[in-house]
Design a protein around this motif. Sequence first.
Motif, short mmCIF file in Angstrom:
data_model
loop_
_atom_site.label_atom_id
_atom_site.label_comp_id
_atom_site.label_asym_id
_atom_site.label_seq_id
_atom_site.Cartn_x
_atom_site.Cartn_y
_atom_site.Cartn_z
N VAL A 1 -5.38 -2.70 12.85
CA VAL A 1 -5.40 -1.81 11.84
C VAL A 1 -4.26 -0.72 12.27
O VAL A 1 -3.33 -0.46 11.32
N GLY A 2 -4.14 -0.53 13.51
CA GLY A 2 -2.97 0.45 13.98
C GLY A 2 -1.57 -0.30 13.85
O GLY A 2 -0.70 0.63 13.55
N GLN A 3 -1.42 -1.38 14.15
CA GLN A 3 -0.08 -1.98 13.82
C GLN A 3 0.15 -1.99 12.26
O GLN A 3 1.25 -1.77 12.03
N ALA A 4 -0.73 -2.28 11.38
CA ALA A 4 -0.61 -2.24 10.14
C ALA A 4 -0.08 -0.89 9.56
O ALA A 4 0.64 -0.76 8.58
N ILE A 5 -0.75 0.19 10.09
CA ILE A 5 -0.35 1.58 9.88
C ILE A 5 0.92 1.89 10.32
O ILE A 5 1.74 2.43 9.56
N LYS A 6 1.20 1.31 11.22
CA LYS A 6 2.63 1.67 11.60
C LYS A 6 3.86 0.89 10.93
O LYS A 6 4.78 1.45 10.67
N MET A 7 3.36 -0.28 10.51
CA MET A 7 4.36 -1.05 9.70
C MET A 7 4.51 -0.27 8.32
O MET A 7 5.46 -0.26 7.77
N PHE A 8 3.17 -0.07 7.75
CA PHE A 8 3.36 0.46 6.29
C PHE A 8 4.11 1.89 6.30
O PHE A 8 4.77 2.50 5.39
N CYS A 9 3.98 2.86 7.27
CA CYS A 9 4.48 4.13 7.63
C CYS A 9 5.95 4.03 8.17
O CYS A 9 6.50 5.22 8.31
N ASN A 10 6.36 3.08 8.70
CA ASN A 10 7.81 2.84 9.22
C ASN A 10 7.66 3.87 10.49
O ASN A 10 8.68 4.54 10.77
N ARG A 11 6.92 3.59 11.44
CA ARG A 11 6.79 4.64 12.31
C ARG A 11 6.37 3.77 13.53
O ARG A 11 6.10 2.51 13.74
N ASP A 12 6.67 4.42 14.78
CA ASP A 12 6.53 3.62 16.19
C ASP A 12 5.08 4.10 16.75
O ASP A 12 4.66 3.88 17.65
N LYS B 1 -3.63 3.71 0.82
CA LYS B 1 -2.12 3.75 0.92
C LYS B 1 -1.86 5.40 0.52
O LYS B 1 -0.71 5.84 0.83
N HIS B 2 -2.49 5.82 -0.20
CA HIS B 2 -2.22 7.37 -0.81
C HIS B 2 -2.48 8.18 0.49
O HIS B 2 -1.71 9.34 0.62
N ALA B 3 -3.43 8.11 1.43
CA ALA B 3 -3.57 8.78 2.44
C ALA B 3 -2.31 8.60 3.58
O ALA B 3 -1.78 9.36 4.29
N LEU B 4 -1.85 7.32 3.59
CA LEU B 4 -0.77 6.94 4.29
C LEU B 4 0.52 7.45 4.03
O LEU B 4 1.57 7.66 4.73
N TYR B 5 0.85 7.49 2.73
CA TYR B 5 2.10 7.88 2.11
C TYR B 5 2.56 9.27 2.77
O TYR B 5 3.84 9.48 2.68
N LYS B 6 1.75 10.05 3.01
CA LYS B 6 1.88 11.69 3.57
C LYS B 6 2.64 11.41 4.90
O LYS B 6 3.45 12.19 5.28
N PHE B 7 2.45 10.37 5.55
CA PHE B 7 3.06 10.11 6.83
C PHE B 7 4.28 9.04 6.90
O PHE B 7 4.45 8.81 8.01
N ARG B 8 4.59 8.47 5.86
CA ARG B 8 5.64 7.54 5.87
C ARG B 8 6.92 8.07 5.96
O ARG B 8 7.28 9.12 5.70
N LYS B 9 7.72 7.28 6.93
CA LYS B 9 9.05 7.69 7.24
C LYS B 9 10.25 6.81 6.24
O LYS B 9 9.59 5.66 6.04
N MET B 10 11.06 7.51 5.88
CA MET B 10 12.22 6.68 5.31
C MET B 10 12.97 5.63 6.02
O MET B 10 13.19 5.90 7.39
N ARG B 11 13.31 4.50 5.78
CA ARG B 11 14.07 3.56 6.67
C ARG B 11 15.34 3.47 5.98
O ARG B 11 15.54 3.42 4.89
N TRP B 12 16.44 3.68 6.69
CA TRP B 12 17.88 3.29 6.01
C TRP B 12 18.22 2.25 6.62
O TRP B 12 18.30 1.68 7.73
#
Length: 113
Positions: free
Chosen positions: A27-38, A102-113
């Motif tokens: 689940v942690g890996q899925a959160i990182k992938m969805f939020c574009n975070r490390d 996804k609504h809770a995760l959107y707040k922590f999502r980072k943009m990817r360029w």
Amino acid sequence: MAVLDIVKTKLDNPPSDDRLVVYIDEVGQAIKMFCNRDDIPDELRYVHANMVVDLIGLKQKNAPNAEPAVQSIKEGDVQVTFTAHEKSQGETEVDTIVHSYKHALYKFRKMRW
């Protein structure tokens, strides 16, 4: 409180620690992938734990020996319809859980360029 401790507290009959760690990592890996975070922000700790609990419930519900839920019953000429969740190709239980949160995760999502 760590995610493992939160999950153990929320479950009546938790699986072994090794299995819980695998679910938490998955689940942690899925959160990182969805939020574009490390990393997973500390503020997502309870969301992460709730997602793991939901994943465990979903896996138990979809177990091969689990009985399907009844969707409808028709009494005249007896007809019973069972529910069936059809996944799209490649969709996993984790994808279903991420979509639910996804609504809770959107707040922590980072943009990817």
